[in-house]
Design a protein around this motif. Structure first.
Motif, PDB file in Angstrom:
ATOM      1  N   GLY A 298       6.155  -9.051  -2.832  1.00 40.85           N
ATOM      2  CA  GLY A 298       4.997  -9.531  -2.088  1.00 40.85           C
ATOM      3  C   GLY A 298       4.755  -8.728  -0.821  1.00 40.85           C
ATOM      4  N   ARG A 299       5.817  -8.372  -0.112  1.00 46.47           N
ATOM      5  CA  ARG A 299       5.660  -7.553   1.099  1.00 46.47           C
ATOM      6  C   ARG A 299       5.104  -6.169   0.751  1.00 46.47           C
ATOM      7  NH1 ARG A 299      10.418 -10.476   2.680  1.00 46.47           N
ATOM      8  NH2 ARG A 299      11.785  -8.914   1.721  1.00 46.47           N
ATOM      9  N   ASN A 300       5.546  -5.626  -0.380  1.00 45.07           N
ATOM     10  CA  ASN A 300       4.984  -4.351  -0.827  1.00 45.07           C
ATOM     11  C   ASN A 300       3.485  -4.476  -1.087  1.00 45.07           C
ATOM     12  OD1 ASN A 300       7.532  -3.187  -0.761  1.00 45.07           O
ATOM     13  ND2 ASN A 300       7.919  -3.484  -2.941  1.00 45.07           N
ATOM     14  N   GLY A 301       3.084  -5.616  -1.646  1.00 47.63           N
ATOM     15  CA  GLY A 301       1.664  -5.846  -1.905  1.00 47.63           C
ATOM     16  C   GLY A 301       0.854  -5.934  -0.629  1.00 47.63           C
ATOM     17  N   ARG A 302       1.394  -6.606   0.368  1.00 47.97           N
ATOM     18  CA  ARG A 302       0.683  -6.708   1.648  1.00 47.97           C
ATOM     19  C   ARG A 302       0.494  -5.318   2.260  1.00 47.97           C
ATOM     20  NH1 ARG A 302      -2.179 -10.158   5.456  1.00 47.97           N
ATOM     21  NH2 ARG A 302      -2.092  -8.970   7.388  1.00 47.97           N
ATOM     22  N   ARG A 303       1.537  -4.493   2.215  1.00 47.83           N
ATOM     23  CA  ARG A 303       1.413  -3.134   2.755  1.00 47.83           C
ATOM     24  C   ARG A 303       0.378  -2.326   1.985  1.00 47.83           C
ATOM     25  NH1 ARG A 303       7.135  -3.886   3.786  1.00 47.83           N
ATOM     26  NH2 ARG A 303       7.670  -3.231   1.669  1.00 47.83           N
ATOM     27  N   LEU A 304       0.350  -2.495   0.674  1.00 48.27           N
ATOM     28  CA  LEU A 304      -0.622  -1.781  -0.154  1.00 48.27           C
ATOM     29  C   LEU A 304      -2.040  -2.225   0.177  1.00 48.27           C
ATOM     30  CD1 LEU A 304      -1.273   0.127  -2.506  1.00 48.27           C
ATOM     31  CD2 LEU A 304      -0.775  -1.756  -4.087  1.00 48.27           C
ATOM     32  N   ALA A 305      -2.245  -3.523   0.354  1.00 46.48           N
ATOM     33  CA  ALA A 305      -3.571  -4.033   0.708  1.00 46.48           C
ATOM     34  C   ALA A 305      -4.033  -3.491   2.047  1.00 46.48           C
ATOM     35  CB  ALA A 305      -3.553  -5.564   0.720  1.00 46.48           C
TER      36      ALA A 305
END
Length: 385
Positions: A346-353
């Protein structure tokens, strides 16, 4: 620059397209561009009018079948707009014809965003209706476009495979990043125990979302893992009842919950309260719901048909297949991951967004494309000739 955005729906009845047009409109207006929106007035307009507050939007009255979307006022409305450039969002309905006629009569360019509607699966759905529309007006609309707007490389390739040689700009959809706030009460708090975990689906209840396969794949012993599936979305054509019957046939009413459509603060609470997000689609352009889930720091389970391969590359997404038996095995693997590993996803997703999917960047790139079509010169970096 006067920009005219044209869409076949101004409400949630049109799926994610209306949401994308709203967000793009606000971002373009923030750059001081002169923006107007024209779209068809459908059954959801009255319910969603407030969503367009602050955006100059003109709902057009539809005569005859909604599948055609014949709006006799469309052409006059487009011509009176005085727009320098038009941008079609979605295809197959009467606005396509109106935009093509506007372009021919004014000599001004227009962009077409198919929003996944030229993908192979989408073309097979209601194929005979689309063949009629293509012959009557859609082929002309597409061939005369100054530029296609593809949401991802896969969509650009699908457009090329259909034989279109127009320039294509590849620019993703965007999102507005939420702030990290204290978790709000979960919409499912009265039906899911507080110590249990929830995987959220949010979107249209439509066959292309492959929700039936997801229901068939949901582990019958999910009680041992304390996972629930929350299905939030608006019904299309009575499909919700089909899905409810599948849940009942599998005796999973205590593990799979239908929450109805969610917008605004209720949708925000759902994203903040969920432990994961799932989209098992057979076909997508580029799903805003996945981008939203990443923006809230959720791990995402998605298929390759969601056209977000960067999610897999950045370890922000877990890969799902399309068939129920394989989905069942994959969901078990995800559920078997440690909470820490899921949270890191999920943290990786936030950074990607944060890095790749903000609406300000999307609007800026589209403005470059509009300026290039109007003034010529070197194509922007996002354009494939």
């Amino acid at each position: 620059m006067k920009v005219l955005l044209v869409t076949s729906s101004l409400s949630r009845s049109g799926g994610g397209v209306a949401t994308a047009v709203q967000a793009l409109s606000r971002s373009l207006l923030a750059t001081n561009a002169d923006v107007n929106v024209v779209g068809l007035r459908d059954s959801g307009w009255e319910r969603d009018t407030e969503e367009w507050q602050g955006i100059p939007a003109s709902p057009l009255r539809v005569l005859g079948p909604s599948a055609i979307g014949y709006a006799p006022e469309a052409r006059g409305c487009l011509e009176r707009s005085g727009a320098d450039i038009a941008h079609s969002h979605g295809i197959w309905k009467y606005p396509s014809r109106a935009v093509a006629k506007w372009g021919a009569s004014t000599g001004r360019p227009y962009v077409v965003s198919p929003h996944g509607m030229l993908d192979a699966w989408a073309l097979k759905h209601s194929a005979w209706k689309k063949k009629i529309a293509a012959r009557l007006y859609e082929n002309t609309h597409l061939r005369r476009a100054g530029c296609f707007h593809a949401l991802c490389e896969a969509e650009a390739q699908a457009i090329r495979e259909l034989g279109f040689r127009n320039p294509i700009c590849v620019i993703p959809n965007g999102i507005a990043l939420p702030s990290f706030e204290e978790r709000k009460p979960a919409p499912w708090r009265s039906i899911v125990p507080e110590d249990h975990r929830v995987m959220l689906f949010l979107g249209r209840l439509h066959p292309k979302k492959n929700i039936a396969a997801l229901i068939e794949a949901w582990p019958s012993d999910a009680a041992n893992t304390n996972w629930h599936l929350a299905i939030a979305g608006w019904d299309e054509g009575g499909y919700a009842e089909v899905l409810r019957k599948l849940v009942k046939a599998r005796h999973l009413e205590d593990r799979i919950h239908f929450l109805g459509p969610m917008f605004g603060s209720e949708k925000d609470a759902a994203f903040r309260s969920a432990d994961a997000f799932v989209l098992s689609s057979l076909s997508e352009g580029l799903p805003i719901a996945v981008l939203e889930a990443w923006s809230y720091g959720l791990p995402v389970l998605q298929t390759e048909a969601c056209n977000l391969p960067e999610g897999f590359r950045e370890k922000a997404a877990f890969r799902l297949s399309l068939e129920p038996d394989r989905i069942a095995r994959e969901i078990r693997v995800f559920m078997g991951m440690t909470p820490e590993a899921q949270q890191e996803m999920g943290r990786n997703g936030r950074r990607l967004a944060e890095r790749s999917f903000c609406w300000g960047s999307v609007a800026g790139q589209l403005l470059q494309v509009y300026a290039w079509l109007l003034d010529g010169g070197t194509p922007p970096a996002c354009v494939r000739i």
